[in-house]
Write an enzyme that holds these catalytic residues in place. Structure first.
Site, PDB file in Angstrom:
ATOM      1  N   MET A 113     -30.872 -18.126  17.253  1.00  0.00           N
ATOM      2  CA  MET A 113     -30.002 -17.721  18.348  1.00  0.00           C
ATOM      3  C   MET A 113     -30.599 -16.580  19.166  1.00  0.00           C
ATOM      4  SD  MET A 113     -26.918 -15.853  16.365  1.00  0.00           S
ATOM      5  CE  MET A 113     -25.887 -16.187  17.775  1.00  0.00           C
TER       6      MET A 113
ATOM      7  N   LEU B 282     -24.519 -16.818  25.582  1.00  0.00           N
ATOM      8  CA  LEU B 282     -23.764 -17.198  24.379  1.00  0.00           C
ATOM      9  C   LEU B 282     -22.403 -17.800  24.745  1.00  0.00           C
ATOM     10  CD1 LEU B 282     -23.767 -15.094  21.150  1.00  0.00           C
ATOM     11  CD2 LEU B 282     -21.610 -15.894  22.023  1.00  0.00           C
TER      12      LEU B 282
ATOM     13  N   LEU C 251     -21.158 -23.681  20.821  1.00  0.00           N
ATOM     14  CA  LEU C 251     -20.744 -22.528  20.015  1.00  0.00           C
ATOM     15  C   LEU C 251     -19.301 -22.151  20.317  1.00  0.00           C
ATOM     16  CD1 LEU C 251     -22.079 -20.290  18.043  1.00  0.00           C
ATOM     17  CD2 LEU C 251     -21.978 -18.830  20.060  1.00  0.00           C
TER      18      LEU C 251
ATOM     19  N   ARG D 238     -31.874 -19.275  21.576  1.00  0.00           N
ATOM     20  CA  ARG D 238     -30.821 -19.978  22.310  1.00  0.00           C
ATOM     21  C   ARG D 238     -30.201 -19.087  23.381  1.00  0.00           C
ATOM     22  NH1 ARG D 238     -28.302 -22.383  25.002  1.00  0.00           N
ATOM     23  NH2 ARG D 238     -26.729 -23.974  24.713  1.00  0.00           N
ATOM     24  N   TYR D 239     -30.112 -17.784  23.097  1.00  0.00           N
ATOM     25  CA  TYR D 239     -29.370 -16.914  24.032  1.00  0.00           C
ATOM     26  C   TYR D 239     -30.164 -15.715  24.551  1.00  0.00           C
ATOM     27  CZ  TYR D 239     -25.850 -19.492  21.409  1.00  0.00           C
ATOM     28  OH  TYR D 239     -25.152 -20.491  20.773  1.00  0.00           O
TER      29      TYR D 239
ATOM     30  N   HIS E 164     -22.073 -15.243   8.101  1.00  0.00           N
ATOM     31  CA  HIS E 164     -21.300 -15.278   9.345  1.00  0.00           C
ATOM     32  C   HIS E 164     -20.241 -16.367   9.206  1.00  0.00           C
ATOM     33  CE1 HIS E 164     -20.320 -15.504  13.572  1.00  0.00           C
ATOM     34  NE2 HIS E 164     -21.271 -14.656  13.910  1.00  0.00           N
TER      35      HIS E 164
ATOM     36  N   ASP F  11     -32.899  -8.963   9.878  1.00  0.00           N
ATOM     37  CA  ASP F  11     -31.834  -8.027  10.245  1.00  0.00           C
ATOM     38  C   ASP F  11     -31.322  -8.330  11.644  1.00  0.00           C
ATOM     39  OD1 ASP F  11     -31.153  -6.275   8.180  1.00  0.00           O
ATOM     40  OD2 ASP F  11     -33.112  -5.302   8.350  1.00  0.00           O
TER      41      ASP F  11
ATOM     42  N   GLU G 186     -25.217  -7.867  12.781  1.00  0.00           N
ATOM     43  CA  GLU G 186     -24.225  -8.071  11.713  1.00  0.00           C
ATOM     44  C   GLU G 186     -24.620  -7.393  10.398  1.00  0.00           C
ATOM     45  OE1 GLU G 186     -24.342 -10.439  14.067  1.00  0.00           O
ATOM     46  OE2 GLU G 186     -22.228 -10.800  14.459  1.00  0.00           O
TER      47      GLU G 186
ATOM     48  N   GLU H 181     -22.561  -4.073  11.383  1.00  0.00           N
ATOM     49  CA  GLU H 181     -21.300  -4.446  10.728  1.00  0.00           C
ATOM     50  C   GLU H 181     -21.313  -4.129   9.224  1.00  0.00           C
ATOM     51  OE1 GLU H 181     -20.049  -8.366  11.808  1.00  0.00           O
ATOM     52  OE2 GLU H 181     -18.420  -8.368  10.356  1.00  0.00           O
TER      53      GLU H 181
HETATM   54  C1  LIG Z   1     -25.638 -18.469  10.659  1.00  0.00           C
HETATM   55  C2  LIG Z   1     -25.291 -17.536  11.456  1.00  0.00           C
HETATM   56  C3  LIG Z   1     -24.275 -17.614  12.514  1.00  0.00           C
HETATM   57  C4  LIG Z   1     -23.230 -18.508  12.737  1.00  0.00           C
HETATM   58  C5  LIG Z   1     -22.817 -19.718  11.917  1.00  0.00           C
HETATM   59  C6  LIG Z   1     -22.561 -18.077  13.916  1.00  0.00           C
HETATM   60  C7  LIG Z   1     -21.447 -18.704  14.468  1.00  0.00           C
HETATM   61  C8  LIG Z   1     -20.708 -18.175  15.513  1.00  0.00           C
HETATM   62  N1  LIG Z   1     -20.894 -16.986  16.204  1.00  0.00           N
HETATM   63  C9  LIG Z   1     -19.950 -16.820  17.178  1.00  0.00           C
HETATM   64  C10 LIG Z   1     -19.826 -15.759  18.085  1.00  0.00           C
HETATM   65  C11 LIG Z   1     -20.734 -14.701  18.224  1.00  0.00           C
HETATM   66  N2  LIG Z   1     -21.842 -14.460  17.455  1.00  0.00           N
HETATM   67  C12 LIG Z   1     -22.488 -13.331  17.893  1.00  0.00           C
HETATM   68  C13 LIG Z   1     -23.617 -12.738  17.393  1.00  0.00           C
HETATM   69  C14 LIG Z   1     -24.327 -13.226  16.310  1.00  0.00           C
HETATM   70  N3  LIG Z   1     -24.057 -14.377  15.585  1.00  0.00           N
HETATM   71  C15 LIG Z   1     -24.993 -14.511  14.588  1.00  0.00           C
HETATM   72  C16 LIG Z   1     -25.085 -15.534  13.650  1.00  0.00           C
HETATM   73  C17 LIG Z   1     -24.226 -16.640  13.561  1.00  0.00           C
HETATM   74  N4  LIG Z   1     -23.199 -16.960  14.390  1.00  0.00           N
HETATM   75  C18 LIG Z   1     -25.872 -13.387  14.688  1.00  0.00           C
HETATM   76  C19 LIG Z   1     -27.046 -13.155  13.791  1.00  0.00           C
HETATM   77  C20 LIG Z   1     -25.474 -12.616  15.757  1.00  0.00           C
HETATM   78  C21 LIG Z   1     -26.111 -11.316  16.232  1.00  0.00           C
HETATM   79  C22 LIG Z   1     -27.462 -11.494  16.823  1.00  0.00           C
HETATM   80  C23 LIG Z   1     -28.117 -10.151  16.992  1.00  0.00           C
HETATM   81  O1  LIG Z   1     -27.918  -9.559  18.014  1.00  0.00           O
HETATM   82  O2  LIG Z   1     -28.818  -9.618  16.154  1.00  0.00           O
HETATM   83  C24 LIG Z   1     -21.779 -12.833  19.018  1.00  0.00           C
HETATM   84  C25 LIG Z   1     -22.238 -11.659  19.877  1.00  0.00           C
HETATM   85  C26 LIG Z   1     -21.848 -10.349  19.297  1.00  0.00           C
HETATM   86  C27 LIG Z   1     -20.400 -10.109  19.564  1.00  0.00           C
HETATM   87  O3  LIG Z   1     -20.006 -10.214  20.727  1.00  0.00           O
HETATM   88  O4  LIG Z   1     -19.672  -9.860  18.596  1.00  0.00           O
HETATM   89  C28 LIG Z   1     -20.674 -13.662  19.223  1.00  0.00           C
HETATM   90  C29 LIG Z   1     -19.622 -13.552  20.279  1.00  0.00           C
HETATM   91  C30 LIG Z   1     -19.107 -17.964  17.094  1.00  0.00           C
HETATM   92  C31 LIG Z   1     -17.910 -18.197  17.993  1.00  0.00           C
HETATM   93  C32 LIG Z   1     -19.582 -18.795  16.069  1.00  0.00           C
HETATM   94  C33 LIG Z   1     -19.097 -20.087  15.580  1.00  0.00           C
HETATM   95  C34 LIG Z   1     -18.639 -21.080  16.292  1.00  0.00           C
HETATM   96 FE   LIG Z   2     -22.284 -15.518  15.724  1.00  0.00          FE
END
Ligand SMILES: C=CC1=C(C)c2cc3[nH]c(cc4nc(cc5[nH]c(cc1n2)c(C)c5CCC(=O)O)C(CCC(=O)O)=C4C)c(C)c3C=C
Ligand SMILES: [Fe+2]
Length: 479
Positions: A66, A82, A88, A155-156, A262, A339, A342, A346
């Site tokens: 991503m 994103l 997503l 992806r983003y 996640h 890393d 999250e 988080e």
């Molecule tokens: C296996 C890992 C991940 C899954 C499954 C996943 C699903 C998922 N995520 C969102 C929404 C957001 N994700 C955001 C950040 C983010 N997501 C992952 C991993 C997975 N997401 C990572 C590692 C990160 C952070 C990347 C980085 O900067 O290091 C975010 C952006 C941050 C925020 O605004 O809180 C969003 C929004 C959905 C809706 C989803 C499943 C459908």
């Molecule tokens: Fe995510």
């Protein structure tokens, strides 16, 4: 995620003070029109030759993930990409309007979080390091497919898939010259919302940039999941053992392991997304390797908005354990290979930092530059190449629909062949290809309700493109 009022829901995590001016970034095409940027993308490399010495190389290996904003200035475009992704976050026909709006409202809050973890996500740094190191190992392990050339497609965030694809072409792959590329997901466990989305994006750019190529296009194959690879579980287990060793011996056996992944919206879980079970498979394999020496739980983090998400939540579980007097806990990030916000924000800053028990609640290191993990990546790629899977034929009707707008189906491998399918819902025309596919073991489908999936696991939907990757050992053709 089906959001009834997505703007309100998703902005719940943002404080009112966090709403500020959204800085839009240049479009990709405008960036790619910029000669300077394009020049820096293209490294000088010999054309793909598939030479007469028998070498099948070079082989491009593309790490798909991503991505994350490398600097706080990139947070706006990261979130904008994103929230534009319907694989997503499906926002229906208002996606192109709501997506940027939500991204804009969310940007200031998320910028602050990235500022707190050092000014950006380390995902790019680690992905480039891991892929380069893996390729060095592969050059030794598999000289017949060398040189192995590392690429990253996010992806983003930069480098986006379009940028990666143009780099591949500039480096001499495709464009009539052929050459082999492996799309290697860096999500160990498959989800439609993660790997599925990256594959759809890759397919979209393949069609845009090479769709008219009748011969000599890049030959792609896909590694779409590796949740129980022994190298992955070994690397995770060792990181846990390193943390366990920091507790006094008499307390060690009672330390609780909290594997944290996640979360997924329940709407995605309920349509049969394989991610929860594949994450659980990883956890089980690690616990087997540890001889079930510790009590353990699988918990889920990073929910966004008030819709139901898969639980139990990591933070709630930690709080509950503390209330019960169990303060020796190890958090283990289990679904991501480096890393990111999250883990660093988080888990470290929020869950552990605010627990009041920083000395006894610890986190296993992320995989990052772990040599056991990088060897595992090389082993996965090598066995993929050794399996003899090559692109054998390609059939598609891509004129009517745009795969990027729809969830796809990407199957895993069956014993003798591997097939990659792109589908889209409710446009009819599945017919004979459906029959061919029914012979194969299709593991999983995306974007369909349970009763929209037949016994082969194939969605009742249009097949846009199909790539047969037949096993070369017995010459079996599946198409
Ligand atoms: C296996 C890992 C991940 C899954 C499954 C996943 C699903 C998922 N995520 C969102 C929404 C957001 N994700 C955001 C950040 C983010 N997501 C992952 C991993 C997975 N997401 C990572 C590692 C990160 C952070 C990347 C980085 O900067 O290091 C975010 C952006 C941050 C925020 O605004 O809180 C969003 C929004 C959905 C809706 C989803 C499943 C459908
Ligand atoms: Fe995510």
């Amino acid at each position: 995620m089906a959001l009834r009022n997505p703007l309100n829901q998703l902005s719940k995590r943002a404080s009112p003070s966090s709403i500020s001016k959204f800085t839009s970034t240049p479009t990709l095409s405008s960036r790619l029109r910029n000669g300077d940027q394009l020049r820096t993308l293209a490294t000088v490399a010999p054309p793909v030759t598939q030479d007469s010495t028998g070498s099948k190389g070079p082989t491009a290996i593309v790490f798909m993930n991503m991505g994350g904003p490398s600097t706080t200035a990139e947070v706006g475009s990261f979130l904008s990409n994103l929230f534009a992704d319907a694989d997503l976050i499906p926002l229906g026909r208002f996606q192109s309007y709501l997506g940027p709006l939500i991204a804009k409202r969310r940007t200031p809050k998320i910028e602050k979080q990235y500022a707190e973890i050092g000014g950006g996500s380390p995902i790019r740094k680690w992905s480039e390091y891991q892929s380069a190191e893996m390729c060095k190992l592969l050059d030794k392990m598999s000289p017949e497919t060398a040189p192995h050339k590392p690429y990253v497609a996010f992806r983003y965030a930069n480098p986006l898939t379009e940028e990666m694809y143009n780099k591949l072409l500039a480096d001499g792959f495709g464009n009539g010259k052929g050459g082999r590329a492996i799309a290697f997901t860096q999500y160990p466990q498959y989800s439609c919302s993660t790997t599925g989305s990256s594959l759809n994006e890759l397919w979209k750019w393949r069609q845009r940039l090479e769709g008219k190529q009748t011969t000599g296009a890049i030959e792609w194959s896909v590694i779409d999941r590796w949740p129980v690879h022994p190298g992955l579980t070994e690397a995770l287990a060792r990181n846990i053992e390193d943390q366990l060793a920091t507790y006094p011996e008499e307390r060690r056996k009672d330390v609780v392991l909290l594997f944290s992944a996640h979360s997924l919206p329940m709407s995605v879980v309920n349509r049969g997304d394989p991610y929860p079970s594949e994450v659980a498979a990883t956890v089980y394999a690690v616990m087997q390797r540890l001889n079930f020496s510790q009590p353990y739980r699988l918990v889920w983090q990073s929910q966004v908005g008030p819709q139901p998400w898969l639980g139990a939540q990591t933070s709630d579980t930690v709080t509950a354990y503390i209330e019960k007097g169990q303060k020796d806990l190890i958090l283990i990030p289990v679904a991501f290979t480096s890393d990111h916000i999250e883990t660093l924000f988080e888990l470290d800053n929020e869950v552990i930092g605010e627990s009041g028990h920083k000395d006894t609640i610890k986190r296993a290191e992320s995989l990052n530059g772990n040599p056991i993990f990088i060897q595992a990546l090389a082993d996965i790629a090598k066995s993929h190449m050794d399996s003899g899977l090559i692109i054998e034929a390609e059939k598609a009707d891509r004129k009517k629909v745009n795969p990027s707008l729809h969830p796809g189906v990407w199957s895993a491998e069956s014993r003798r062949c591997r097939v990659v399918i792109v589908t889209t819902s409710h446009h009819g025309q599945q017919g004979e290809m459906h029959e061919v596919l029914a012979e194969l073991r299709i593991w999983h489908s995306c974007g369909a309700d349970a009763d929209d999936v037949d016994s082969a696991g194939l969605t009742k939907s249009t097949i846009l493109g199909i790539v047969y990757l037949a096993s070369s050992d017995d010459g079996t053709r599946t198409g």
